[in-house]
Design an enzyme around this catalytic site. Sequence first.
Site, PDB file in Angstrom:
ATOM      1  N   THR A   1       0.851  -1.194   0.000  1.00  0.00           N
ATOM      2  CA  THR A   1       0.000   0.000   0.000  1.00  0.00           C
ATOM      3  C   THR A   1       0.885   1.242   0.000  1.00  0.00           C
ATOM      4  O   THR A   1       2.010   1.191   0.485  1.00  0.00           O
ATOM      5  CB  THR A   1      -0.865  -0.046   1.283  1.00  0.00           C
ATOM      6  OG1 THR A   1      -1.850  -1.048   1.111  1.00  0.00           O
ATOM      7  CG2 THR A   1      -1.539   1.270   1.612  1.00  0.00           C
TER       8      THR A   1
ATOM      9  N   GLY B   1      -0.268  -1.929   6.501  1.00  0.00           N
ATOM     10  CA  GLY B   1      -0.107  -3.191   7.216  1.00  0.00           C
ATOM     11  C   GLY B   1      -1.391  -3.988   7.179  1.00  0.00           C
ATOM     12  O   GLY B   1      -2.226  -3.783   6.296  1.00  0.00           O
TER      13      GLY B   1
ATOM     14  N   ASP C   1      -8.239  -1.147   6.302  1.00  0.00           N
ATOM     15  CA  ASP C   1      -8.140   0.119   7.037  1.00  0.00           C
ATOM     16  C   ASP C   1      -7.919   1.326   6.127  1.00  0.00           C
ATOM     17  O   ASP C   1      -8.241   2.454   6.497  1.00  0.00           O
ATOM     18  CB  ASP C   1      -6.944   0.042   7.992  1.00  0.00           C
ATOM     19  CG  ASP C   1      -5.645  -0.142   7.202  1.00  0.00           C
ATOM     20  OD1 ASP C   1      -5.555  -1.129   6.443  1.00  0.00           O
ATOM     21  OD2 ASP C   1      -4.744   0.712   7.308  1.00  0.00           O
TER      22      ASP C   1
HETATM   23  N1  ASP Z   1      -3.585  -1.907   4.889  1.00  0.00           N
HETATM   24  C1  ASP Z   1      -3.867  -2.472   3.598  1.00  0.00           C
HETATM   25  C2  ASP Z   1      -5.121  -3.284   3.676  1.00  0.00           C
HETATM   26  O1  ASP Z   1      -5.313  -3.980   4.650  1.00  0.00           O
HETATM   27  C3  ASP Z   1      -2.768  -3.336   3.085  1.00  0.00           C
HETATM   28  C4  ASP Z   1      -1.382  -2.738   3.140  1.00  0.00           C
HETATM   29  O2  ASP Z   1      -1.142  -1.794   3.891  1.00  0.00           O
HETATM   30  O3  ASP Z   1      -0.504  -3.209   2.406  1.00  0.00           O
HETATM   31  O4  ASP Z   1      -5.886  -3.271   2.731  1.00  0.00           O
END
Ligand code: ASP
Length: 291
Positions: A156, A208, A187
């Site tokens: 992300t 995350g 999130d």
């Molecule tokens: N937080 C993102 C999600 O859960 C994924 C990521 O941060 O890579 O969709």
Amino acid sequence: MTHPSLIVHGGAWFIPPDLRTAYIAGCREAAREGWAVLQAGASALDAVEAAVRVLEDDPTFDAGRGSYFNQAGAVEMDAIIMDGRALNLGAVAAVQRVRHPISLARRILMRADLNFVVGRGAEALAQEVGLPLCDPAELLGKHDTGGWAPPLPADTVGAVALDARGDLAVATSTGGTPDKWPGRVGDSPLVGCGAYADNHSGAASATGSGEMLMRIVPSKMACDLLAAGTPAMAAARAVIRYLHARVGGYGGLILLDREGHVGLAHNTPNMSYAYITPEGEIVAGAEVSET
Ligand code: ASP
């Protein structure tokens, strides 16, 4: 006049050694672009949108082009952008045919009647405001070529900026977790979770495992710590420590305080990032040490 500041991230996870250079270079390029926008006198909001568009274009990252497939073999993307002046925000979730979800989020931010629009309604809005829908094939990136997907949430992207007027803004964009349930939203597009910006405290972008992150509302927590006088780096570290202590979560966070001090922390092996020093140099890397 405030001294501008900018930081970006490209996700917190384990970066395979052969991809390390691409992650750092991508973050560096996004920081360079966002910084150029700030240097030209544009707003923090313009800078974070510009930086995230670079990361959405780069197939290295799980945002825009290069987003992971869900279990139905489709890309569904989420994004949020927030303006620290009056706490206006725009967010989208589960959009499939939008080349730059962050720019659609920005158009939503500009409307008084909407904050958060999902799925088909968001795509219809994109057409109404003149953002052309793309062929889903345009969103394919390196992740979709060999059917490879990391076992964890991965890359992300996010950007936080402070402009010369002292205004803060944040943008976060994602394709979500690899192989996610269709319709699953993490999130990232949730206000206070994937992003928060408030001129009275600071601005933060998180990354995350979304199911854990959203339970602790990490970006708002970071801003509250800044408002209470916690230094930027200590605030980022405190949020990540709390993420693990309270819900066993893994992830990373970037932030700026009102003076533009940088905070960044992660409890994953890596988090790619880039920020601009007060001297105007770009510092980029793939892990942050606690020393
Ligand atoms: N937080 C993102 C999600 O859960 C994924 C990521 O941060 O890579 O969709």
